[in-house]
Design a protein around this motif. Structure first.
Motif, short mmCIF file in Angstrom:
data_model
loop_
_atom_site.label_atom_id
_atom_site.label_comp_id
_atom_site.label_asym_id
_atom_site.label_seq_id
_atom_site.Cartn_x
_atom_site.Cartn_y
_atom_site.Cartn_z
N ILE A 245 -18.09 15.95 -33.77
CA ILE A 245 -19.12 16.97 -33.66
C ILE A 245 -19.77 16.83 -32.28
CG2 ILE A 245 -21.32 17.82 -34.55
CD1 ILE A 245 -20.45 16.73 -37.29
N ILE A 246 -19.80 17.94 -31.58
CA ILE A 246 -20.41 17.97 -30.25
C ILE A 246 -21.72 18.73 -30.36
CG2 ILE A 246 -20.17 18.76 -27.89
CD1 ILE A 246 -17.17 18.54 -28.23
N VAL A 247 -22.78 18.13 -29.85
CA VAL A 247 -24.09 18.75 -29.89
C VAL A 247 -24.44 19.18 -28.47
CG1 VAL A 247 -26.54 18.42 -30.39
CG2 VAL A 247 -24.81 17.31 -31.82
N LEU A 248 -24.66 20.46 -28.31
CA LEU A 248 -25.06 21.01 -27.01
C LEU A 248 -26.48 21.51 -27.12
CD1 LEU A 248 -21.90 23.10 -26.11
CD2 LEU A 248 -22.50 20.84 -25.26
N HIS A 249 -27.27 21.17 -26.14
CA HIS A 249 -28.63 21.68 -26.10
C HIS A 249 -28.60 23.07 -25.46
CE1 HIS A 249 -30.42 17.90 -27.35
NE2 HIS A 249 -29.55 17.28 -26.55
N MET A 250 -29.34 23.98 -26.01
CA MET A 250 -29.31 25.35 -25.54
C MET A 250 -29.73 25.45 -24.08
SD MET A 250 -28.41 28.29 -26.22
CE MET A 250 -28.39 28.86 -27.87
N LYS A 251 -30.69 24.63 -23.64
CA LYS A 251 -31.11 24.66 -22.24
C LYS A 251 -29.95 24.32 -21.31
CE LYS A 251 -35.99 23.46 -22.62
NZ LYS A 251 -37.00 22.45 -22.29
N GLU A 252 -29.16 23.35 -21.67
CA GLU A 252 -28.03 22.96 -20.83
C GLU A 252 -27.00 24.08 -20.72
OE1 GLU A 252 -26.53 19.38 -22.52
OE2 GLU A 252 -28.28 18.20 -21.95
N VAL A 253 -26.76 24.78 -21.81
CA VAL A 253 -25.81 25.88 -21.81
C VAL A 253 -26.33 27.02 -20.92
CG1 VAL A 253 -24.71 27.66 -23.23
CG2 VAL A 253 -24.89 25.30 -24.08
N THR B 153 -26.14 26.05 -17.24
CA THR B 153 -24.76 26.06 -16.76
C THR B 153 -24.30 27.50 -16.50
OG1 THR B 153 -24.30 24.06 -18.03
CG2 THR B 153 -22.41 25.36 -17.30
N ILE B 154 -24.62 28.41 -17.39
CA ILE B 154 -24.24 29.82 -17.21
C ILE B 154 -24.92 30.39 -15.96
CG2 ILE B 154 -24.46 32.14 -18.20
CD1 ILE B 154 -24.06 30.81 -20.95
N ILE B 155 -26.20 30.11 -15.79
CA ILE B 155 -26.92 30.60 -14.61
C ILE B 155 -26.31 30.03 -13.34
CG2 ILE B 155 -29.14 30.50 -13.38
CD1 ILE B 155 -30.49 30.73 -16.13
N PHE B 156 -25.98 28.76 -13.33
CA PHE B 156 -25.37 28.13 -12.16
C PHE B 156 -24.03 28.75 -11.82
CE2 PHE B 156 -22.63 24.83 -10.32
CZ PHE B 156 -23.31 24.63 -9.13
N VAL B 157 -23.20 29.03 -12.82
CA VAL B 157 -21.90 29.64 -12.58
C VAL B 157 -22.06 31.05 -12.02
CG1 VAL B 157 -19.81 30.50 -13.73
CG2 VAL B 157 -20.67 28.21 -14.26
N VAL B 158 -22.98 31.83 -12.57
CA VAL B 158 -23.22 33.19 -12.08
C VAL B 158 -23.72 33.16 -10.63
CG1 VAL B 158 -24.71 35.23 -12.36
CG2 VAL B 158 -23.61 34.21 -14.35
N LEU B 159 -24.64 32.25 -10.32
CA LEU B 159 -25.14 32.14 -8.95
C LEU B 159 -24.04 31.70 -7.99
CD1 LEU B 159 -28.68 30.59 -9.46
CD2 LEU B 159 -28.11 32.91 -8.75
N ALA B 160 -23.16 30.81 -8.43
CA ALA B 160 -22.05 30.38 -7.58
C ALA B 160 -21.10 31.54 -7.29
CB ALA B 160 -21.30 29.22 -8.23
N ILE B 161 -20.83 32.37 -8.28
CA ILE B 161 -19.96 33.54 -8.08
C ILE B 161 -20.62 34.53 -7.13
CG2 ILE B 161 -18.97 35.56 -9.25
CD1 ILE B 161 -18.51 33.70 -11.69
N LEU B 162 -21.92 34.79 -7.31
CA LEU B 162 -22.63 35.70 -6.42
C LEU B 162 -22.66 35.17 -4.98
CD1 LEU B 162 -25.68 36.82 -8.58
CD2 LEU B 162 -23.73 38.19 -7.86
N LEU B 163 -22.83 33.87 -4.82
CA LEU B 163 -22.81 33.27 -3.48
C LEU B 163 -21.44 33.43 -2.83
CD1 LEU B 163 -24.25 31.63 -1.29
CD2 LEU B 163 -23.44 29.58 -2.45
N ALA B 164 -20.38 33.23 -3.60
CA ALA B 164 -19.03 33.38 -3.06
C ALA B 164 -18.77 34.83 -2.63
CB ALA B 164 -18.00 32.94 -4.11
N ILE B 165 -19.21 35.79 -3.43
CA ILE B 165 -19.04 37.20 -3.09
C ILE B 165 -19.84 37.54 -1.84
CG2 ILE B 165 -19.55 39.56 -3.86
CD1 ILE B 165 -18.88 38.60 -6.71
#
Length: 145
Positions: free
Chosen positions: A7-15, A18-30
Protein backbone atom coordinates in the motif's frame (compact mmCIF):
# COMPACT_ATOMS: atom_id res chain seq x y z
CA UNK A 1 2.98 -18.12 -4.24
CA UNK A 2 1.89 -15.59 -1.84
CA UNK A 3 0.92 -12.21 -3.04
CA UNK A 4 2.09 -9.48 -0.79
CA UNK A 5 0.04 -6.37 -1.23
CA UNK A 6 1.89 -3.10 -0.89
CA UNK A 7 0.00 0.00 0.00
CA UNK A 8 1.40 3.33 -1.07
CA UNK A 9 0.23 6.43 0.76
CA UNK A 10 0.49 9.70 -1.12
CA UNK A 11 -0.19 13.01 0.49
CA UNK A 12 -2.43 15.21 -1.61
CA UNK A 13 -0.09 18.21 -1.21
CA UNK A 14 2.78 16.26 -2.73
CA UNK A 15 0.68 15.21 -5.71
CA UNK A 16 -0.51 18.76 -6.33
CA UNK A 17 3.01 20.20 -6.01
CA UNK A 18 4.34 17.60 -8.44
CA UNK A 19 1.63 18.38 -11.02
CA UNK A 20 2.27 22.12 -10.71
CA UNK A 21 6.02 21.59 -11.10
CA UNK A 22 5.56 19.46 -14.23
CA UNK A 23 3.20 22.04 -15.80
CA UNK A 24 5.63 24.87 -15.04
CA UNK A 25 8.52 22.88 -16.51
CA UNK A 26 6.56 22.29 -19.72
CA UNK A 27 5.62 25.99 -19.95
CA UNK A 28 9.26 26.98 -19.40
CA UNK A 29 10.40 24.62 -22.16
CA UNK A 30 7.81 26.05 -24.57
CA UNK A 31 8.76 29.61 -23.66
CA UNK A 32 12.47 28.94 -24.19
CA UNK A 33 11.76 27.31 -27.54
CA UNK A 34 9.66 30.27 -28.70
CA UNK A 35 12.17 32.85 -27.48
CA UNK A 36 15.30 31.32 -28.96
CA UNK A 37 13.80 29.54 -31.96
CA UNK A 38 11.96 32.62 -33.20
CA UNK A 39 14.90 34.95 -32.52
CA UNK A 40 17.23 32.98 -34.76
CA UNK A 41 14.89 33.24 -37.74
CA UNK A 42 14.01 36.90 -37.40
CA UNK A 43 17.52 38.00 -36.43
CA UNK A 44 19.03 37.32 -39.85
CA UNK A 45 16.20 38.93 -41.82
CA UNK A 46 15.89 41.86 -39.44
CA UNK A 47 19.49 43.00 -39.73
CA UNK A 48 19.21 43.71 -43.45
CA UNK A 49 16.03 45.82 -43.32
CA UNK A 50 16.19 47.73 -40.02
CA UNK A 51 13.66 50.55 -39.88
CA UNK A 52 14.74 52.17 -36.62
CA UNK A 53 17.72 52.55 -34.35
CA UNK A 54 16.65 50.61 -31.26
CA UNK A 55 16.08 52.79 -28.22
CA UNK A 56 13.80 55.17 -26.39
CA UNK A 57 12.99 58.47 -28.08
CA UNK A 58 11.18 61.41 -26.51
CA UNK A 59 9.28 64.34 -27.91
CA UNK A 60 8.14 67.19 -25.63
CA UNK A 61 4.62 68.59 -25.55
CA UNK A 62 3.70 71.88 -23.90
CA UNK A 63 0.10 72.53 -22.83
CA UNK A 64 -0.24 75.91 -21.19
CA UNK A 65 2.48 76.06 -18.56
CA UNK A 66 2.78 72.27 -18.31
CA UNK A 67 5.35 70.29 -20.26
CA UNK A 68 5.54 66.50 -20.55
CA UNK A 69 7.15 64.02 -22.92
CA UNK A 70 5.77 61.40 -25.26
CA UNK A 71 8.17 58.46 -25.07
CA UNK A 72 8.35 55.99 -27.96
CA UNK A 73 10.32 52.76 -27.52
CA UNK A 74 11.39 50.96 -30.69
CA UNK A 75 13.56 48.04 -31.64
CA UNK A 76 15.06 47.67 -35.08
CA UNK A 77 11.79 46.69 -36.80
CA UNK A 78 8.83 47.70 -34.71
CA UNK A 79 7.30 50.15 -32.28
CA UNK A 80 7.25 48.52 -28.86
CA UNK A 81 5.59 51.10 -26.63
CA UNK A 82 4.25 54.62 -26.51
CA UNK A 83 3.84 56.35 -23.17
CA UNK A 84 3.73 59.76 -21.54
CA UNK A 85 6.43 60.68 -19.03
CA UNK A 86 6.76 63.62 -16.65
CA UNK A 87 2.97 64.01 -16.75
CA UNK A 88 1.83 65.89 -13.66
CA UNK A 89 -1.48 65.40 -11.92
CA UNK A 90 -2.35 69.00 -12.74
CA UNK A 91 -1.97 68.29 -16.46
CA UNK A 92 -4.08 65.15 -16.14
CA UNK A 93 -6.77 67.09 -14.30
CA UNK A 94 -6.76 69.97 -16.78
CA UNK A 95 -6.68 67.74 -19.88
CA UNK A 96 -8.56 64.55 -18.95
CA UNK A 97 -8.84 63.29 -22.56
CA UNK A 98 -5.10 63.08 -23.15
CA UNK A 99 -4.55 59.61 -21.63
CA UNK A 100 -7.56 57.92 -23.31
CA UNK A 101 -6.59 59.53 -26.63
CA UNK A 102 -3.03 58.19 -26.33
CA UNK A 103 -4.35 54.72 -25.49
CA UNK A 104 -6.60 54.73 -28.56
CA UNK A 105 -3.80 55.93 -30.82
CA UNK A 106 -1.26 53.51 -29.35
CA UNK A 107 -3.42 50.45 -29.96
CA UNK A 108 -3.84 51.41 -33.63
CA UNK A 109 -0.13 52.15 -34.04
CA UNK A 110 0.86 48.82 -32.46
CA UNK A 111 -1.47 46.97 -34.83
CA UNK A 112 -0.32 48.71 -38.01
CA UNK A 113 3.23 49.68 -36.93
CA UNK A 114 2.65 53.01 -38.64
CA UNK A 115 1.11 56.40 -37.92
CA UNK A 116 -0.54 56.44 -41.34
CA UNK A 117 -4.34 56.09 -41.60
CA UNK A 118 -4.97 56.48 -37.88
CA UNK A 119 -8.58 57.21 -36.95
CA UNK A 120 -9.76 59.17 -33.93
CA UNK A 121 -13.04 60.51 -32.67
CA UNK A 122 -14.13 64.06 -33.44
CA UNK A 123 -14.20 64.96 -29.73
CA UNK A 124 -10.49 64.00 -29.41
CA UNK A 125 -9.40 65.49 -32.72
CA UNK A 126 -7.02 68.19 -31.50
CA UNK A 127 -5.63 66.09 -28.66
CA UNK A 128 -5.04 63.19 -31.04
CA UNK A 129 -3.36 65.42 -33.62
CA UNK A 130 -1.09 66.87 -30.95
CA UNK A 131 -0.11 63.39 -29.76
CA UNK A 132 0.36 62.06 -33.32
CA UNK A 133 2.67 64.96 -34.08
CA UNK A 134 4.77 64.17 -31.01
CA UNK A 135 4.86 60.45 -31.87
CA UNK A 136 5.93 61.23 -35.44
CA UNK A 137 8.68 63.53 -34.15
CA UNK A 138 10.00 60.78 -31.88
CA UNK A 139 9.84 58.22 -34.71
CA UNK A 140 11.74 60.57 -37.03
CA UNK A 141 14.55 60.63 -34.45
CA UNK A 142 14.58 56.83 -34.47
CA UNK A 143 14.56 56.26 -38.24
CA UNK A 144 17.65 54.77 -39.90
CA UNK A 145 17.19 56.71 -43.18
Amino acid sequence: MSAKTKIIVLHMKEVIYTIIFVVLAILLAILLFLMFGKGKLSGTAASSAALYHAGIYKSPITLGENTFDVEVTVDENQILSIAMTNLSEATTAMYPLIEPALDALSSQIYASQSTENITYSEENKYTSLLLLDAINTALEKARTD
